[in-house]
Structures are given as C-alpha cells and as structure tokens.
Scaffold this active site. Structure first.
Site, PDB file in Angstrom:
ATOM      1  N   ASN A  14     -14.936 -31.997   0.699  1.00  0.00           N
ATOM      2  CA  ASN A  14     -13.738 -32.831   0.486  1.00  0.00           C
ATOM      3  C   ASN A  14     -13.293 -33.484   1.787  1.00  0.00           C
ATOM      4  OD1 ASN A  14     -12.514 -32.803  -2.326  1.00  0.00           O
ATOM      5  ND2 ASN A  14     -13.025 -30.643  -2.050  1.00  0.00           N
ATOM      6  N   MET A  90      -8.691 -21.765   3.066  1.00  0.00           N
ATOM      7  CA  MET A  90      -8.531 -20.590   2.217  1.00  0.00           C
ATOM      8  C   MET A  90      -7.620 -19.514   2.829  1.00  0.00           C
ATOM      9  SD  MET A  90     -10.173 -21.803  -0.279  1.00  0.00           S
ATOM     10  CE  MET A  90     -10.430 -20.509  -1.486  1.00  0.00           C
ATOM     11  N   ARG A  91      -6.649 -19.925   3.632  1.00  0.00           N
ATOM     12  CA  ARG A  91      -5.640 -18.993   4.133  1.00  0.00           C
ATOM     13  C   ARG A  91      -4.294 -19.348   3.497  1.00  0.00           C
ATOM     14  NH1 ARG A  91      -8.111 -15.014   5.369  1.00  0.00           N
ATOM     15  NH2 ARG A  91      -6.286 -14.165   6.409  1.00  0.00           N
ATOM     16  N   ILE A  92      -3.568 -18.327   3.077  1.00  0.00           N
ATOM     17  CA  ILE A  92      -2.220 -18.560   2.557  1.00  0.00           C
ATOM     18  C   ILE A  92      -1.294 -18.800   3.735  1.00  0.00           C
ATOM     19  CG2 ILE A  92      -0.274 -17.464   1.380  1.00  0.00           C
ATOM     20  CD1 ILE A  92      -2.356 -16.085  -0.426  1.00  0.00           C
ATOM     21  N   ASN A 107      -2.539 -30.547  -0.658  1.00  0.00           N
ATOM     22  CA  ASN A 107      -3.616 -29.593  -0.936  1.00  0.00           C
ATOM     23  C   ASN A 107      -4.374 -30.058  -2.158  1.00  0.00           C
ATOM     24  OD1 ASN A 107      -5.125 -27.098  -0.826  1.00  0.00           O
ATOM     25  ND2 ASN A 107      -3.894 -26.375  -2.562  1.00  0.00           N
ATOM     26  N   HIS A 109      -6.549 -28.448  -5.303  1.00  0.00           N
ATOM     27  CA  HIS A 109      -6.768 -27.175  -5.988  1.00  0.00           C
ATOM     28  C   HIS A 109      -7.686 -27.427  -7.183  1.00  0.00           C
ATOM     29  CE1 HIS A 109      -5.909 -23.094  -7.215  1.00  0.00           C
ATOM     30  NE2 HIS A 109      -5.759 -23.544  -8.453  1.00  0.00           N
ATOM     31  N   ALA A 173     -15.232 -34.522  -9.169  1.00  0.00           N
ATOM     32  CA  ALA A 173     -13.928 -35.131  -9.478  1.00  0.00           C
ATOM     33  C   ALA A 173     -12.991 -35.018  -8.269  1.00  0.00           C
ATOM     34  CB  ALA A 173     -13.312 -34.457 -10.702  1.00  0.00           C
TER      35      ALA A 173
END
Ligand code: GAR
Length: 195
Positions: A14, A90-92, A107, A109, A173
């Site tokens: 991405n 991939m870190r909160i 972001n 998702h 997509a």
C-alpha cells in the site's frame, strides 16, 4: 504541497501505491516512510524510490507504548508531515499519540468497517458467510478502527475463498482505494468515496 509520512510494518505494498501516486498535479508528496521493524521489506522499496526512510524498533520498549511512541515521534516530527498514512502499520497507538495528530492521520483496514475491527478480518468474513468484503480508509481516532470513514471499496467473496485468496482480492482493492482517498484528502475533500 502537502507532506505525507507513511508508517509501515511489512512489505509495504500500500505504501508503494501511495508513493507512486504522489506525482504530477497530485497535491501531496511523500516526506518519510517510517517502520517499527528495521527489517520491513517496504523500507528498501521506499529507498529505491528516493523517499527518506527511518525505523524505530518497538521491541526494546516492551509494553511501554508511550516510550516507543516518543522515539517514533523523533523522525516523524523532524519530517513535519501534514498527513500521516498508516499502511499496514501493526502497532496500536495510544490516545496521547493519536490526539497529537488528530484529523491528520489516516488508516487502511482490510474490512468493510464497522464490520470486523482488529485482526483476522478475512477469516471472519468467510466464517460469517458474507458475500461481500472489502477495505476501508478512515481517520484514526483513539478507538481502534472506529474513526470517521473516508472511503470504502467492495469485492465479492467467492464460495471457494480461503482467507488468503480473499486477502489478495481485497489487497488489490486497497491499492485502488488508498491513493484515491489520499488525493482527495490532500486536496481538502473528506466526502465519502465508494469504489
Ligand atoms: C493490508 O492488507 C492492510 O489493510 C493491513 O495490512 C496489510 C498490509 O499490507 N492492515 C491492517 O490489518 C491494519 N489493522 P502492505 O504492507 O502490503 O500494505
């Protein structure tokens, strides 16, 4: 011209699509690709495209997310981005970090939010018998995967899909949706985009 920092954790497909889209009359340019994993494949790919890169390994910080984010903020603030795109990061992030960039952080998702926040989105869509899946670009708020939705792209779920085959279809997509939403947001348009 808006400055865009892109945060990644992995291969960065991405990220590549975003970087490649920012040329010509696009209202933004990439200023940094930043990873929490020094080995992330996307870093070399960004360098090859001439984009500055940096990595802040999260592992030495253990459970201390705030300390990790303080370290992450060094290269990030030095790059002075107008917008931050999380692209497979991939870190909160803590509410403190998110609030600092409120309205400026996006972001992507891999689900049609509000369905399937968190992980394993494709397996959950298949298990639920969904006939349609997709991806969502949203503003990042303190609540995981809950911020205002800026764009969604839909793909069919095929009867013989596995999580991997569905993920591959959704990823194509994502590659259409994220650059399209970034172009609009960088140009000041936050209306919902549906592909
Ligand atoms: C993408 O499918 C993205 O939507 C997902 O990780 C993948 C990264 O691929 N993100 C999340 O699951 C965030 N919770 P990429 O590194 O090739 O762009």
């Amino acid at each position: 011209m808006k400055r865009v920092a892109i945060l990644i954790s992995g291969g960065g497909s991405n990220m590549l699509r975003l970087v490649e889209s920012m040329e010509g009359d696009h209202p933004a340019r990439p200023c940094l690709v930043l990873s929490n994993d020094p080995e992330a494949g996307g870093l070399a790919r960004a360098e090859a495209l001439g984009v500055p890169t940096a990595a802040v390994d999260h592992r030495p910080f253990g459970k201390d997310r705030a300390a990790f984010e303080a370290a992450l903020s060094g290269p990030l603030e030095a790059a002075a981005p107008d917008l931050i795109c999380l692209a497979g990061f991939m870190r909160i992030l803590t509410p403190g970090f998110v609030s600092k960039w409120a309205g400026r952080m996006l972001n992507i998702h891999p689900s049609l939010l509000p369905k399937y926040t968190g992980l394993h989105t494709h397996a959950r869509a298949i298990a639920a018998g969904d006939t349609e899946a997709g991806c969502t670009v949203h503003e990042v708020t303190a609540d995981l995967d809950e911020g205002p939705i800026l764009g969604q792209a839909r793909v069919p779920v095929q009867p013989d899909d596995t999580p991997d085959t569905l993920a591959a279809r959704v990823l194509t997509a994502e590659h259409r949706l994220y650059p399209a939403v970034l172009r609009r947001v960088a140009g000041g348009n936050r209306e919902l985009l549906t592909l």
